[in-house]
Design an enzyme around this catalytic site. Sequence first.
Site, PDB file in Angstrom:
ATOM      1  N   TYR A  65       0.822  -1.214   0.000  1.00  0.00           N
ATOM      2  CA  TYR A  65       0.000   0.000   0.000  1.00  0.00           C
ATOM      3  C   TYR A  65       0.853   1.260   0.000  1.00  0.00           C
ATOM      4  CZ  TYR A  65      -3.752  -3.219   1.419  1.00  0.00           C
ATOM      5  OH  TYR A  65      -4.661  -4.245   1.474  1.00  0.00           O
ATOM      6  N   ASP A 123     -12.361  -3.943   6.161  1.00  0.00           N
ATOM      7  CA  ASP A 123     -10.970  -3.649   5.787  1.00  0.00           C
ATOM      8  C   ASP A 123     -10.642  -2.216   6.174  1.00  0.00           C
ATOM      9  OD1 ASP A 123      -8.375  -3.976   4.560  1.00  0.00           O
ATOM     10  OD2 ASP A 123      -9.310  -5.474   3.242  1.00  0.00           O
ATOM     11  N   LYS A 134      -6.573 -15.746   3.404  1.00  0.00           N
ATOM     12  CA  LYS A 134      -5.196 -15.278   3.217  1.00  0.00           C
ATOM     13  C   LYS A 134      -4.875 -14.165   4.214  1.00  0.00           C
ATOM     14  CE  LYS A 134      -3.989 -14.874  -1.130  1.00  0.00           C
ATOM     15  NZ  LYS A 134      -4.025 -14.403  -2.551  1.00  0.00           N
ATOM     16  N   HIS A 186      -1.627 -15.857   7.683  1.00  0.00           N
ATOM     17  CA  HIS A 186      -0.209 -16.052   7.354  1.00  0.00           C
ATOM     18  C   HIS A 186       0.593 -14.751   7.418  1.00  0.00           C
ATOM     19  CE1 HIS A 186      -1.772 -14.797   3.384  1.00  0.00           C
ATOM     20  NE2 HIS A 186      -0.564 -14.289   3.202  1.00  0.00           N
ATOM     21  N   ASP A 211      -9.656  -1.423  11.580  1.00  0.00           N
ATOM     22  CA  ASP A 211      -8.449  -2.220  11.741  1.00  0.00           C
ATOM     23  C   ASP A 211      -8.825  -3.338  12.701  1.00  0.00           C
ATOM     24  OD1 ASP A 211      -6.106  -3.333  12.837  1.00  0.00           O
ATOM     25  OD2 ASP A 211      -4.969  -1.489  12.559  1.00  0.00           O
ATOM     26  N   PHE A 212      -8.802  -4.593  12.232  1.00  0.00           N
ATOM     27  CA  PHE A 212      -9.367  -5.652  13.083  1.00  0.00           C
ATOM     28  C   PHE A 212      -8.554  -5.944  14.339  1.00  0.00           C
ATOM     29  CE2 PHE A 212      -7.896  -8.215   9.195  1.00  0.00           C
ATOM     30  CZ  PHE A 212      -6.611  -8.432   9.661  1.00  0.00           C
TER      31      PHE A 212
END
Length: 287
Positions: A123, A186, A228, A231, A212-213
């Site tokens: 980003y 997200d 995904k 990881h 922001d989780f």
Amino acid sequence: MFTASELGVFDLLLESGEPLSSDAIAARLGTSTTGMERLLDACVGLKLLAVELTKEGALYRNTEISNIYLTKSSPKSQYHIMMYYSNTVYLCWHYLADAVREGRNQYERVFGISSEDPFGAMYRSEEEMLKFMAGQNSVWSICGRDVLAAFDLSPFRQICDLGGGGGALARECVSLYPNSTVTIYDLPKVVQVAKEQFIPPEEHRITFHEGDFFNNSIPEAELYILSKILHDWDDDNCRQLLAKVYKACKPDGDPDVILISAWLEQQNVRGGRPRRRSTGWRTAQLD
């Protein structure tokens, strides 16, 4: 493959409708003839191109796999993810020895971005973020439906896709399960791009939740998809995230979570520690 994709070799050969010589390809793409000939022959060796030897010289054409996956116009095109790998991931391989010595990624050396920020390189600009999101979407164009059909998700009406990015998996989900709704969770800047570039406003079965989780609350849902995601983080962060998902799940039912990742299986080797090998996409459901 990266270079041929970036230069537009596969797109040109598809659009031409006939095999072309290396001179013709070089002229149309504005490259050197020698460099193009060597690139085309390398692609033949990788079975990305086929060559026909004629009296006039060598003529090149796409193979079926290139037409399907490496041309921009194909519904299953992997062009965007190829460009992400080429412009971000591949650059870090130059510092593989440093990565082995230090045990961390090399974003700081390559991009001047802290190695502690796993998404800093992806980003680093709006353009790069768009490329990354388009690349992730292209992956789901191949396997998204199969992954979501691994379990019957039709009983779940309220689904939350944590880190859902560009929304390709969410779109596959509502297509496969039309009575369900999906909330994409997200970062605010990711949600903004997804709304503007990937999810049409008339798709009312897909909604967004910015946050922001790790630092913000997670919306209530019947089913959570973590695709995904795990990881990217160490074990402590993964435990923290899964604990938050457990607490956020609707109180009238057991927590249901779908984990989707490139799975690594342990394989015993003679006289040493177990090693791991990649075995492709796996889906796990946690009840």
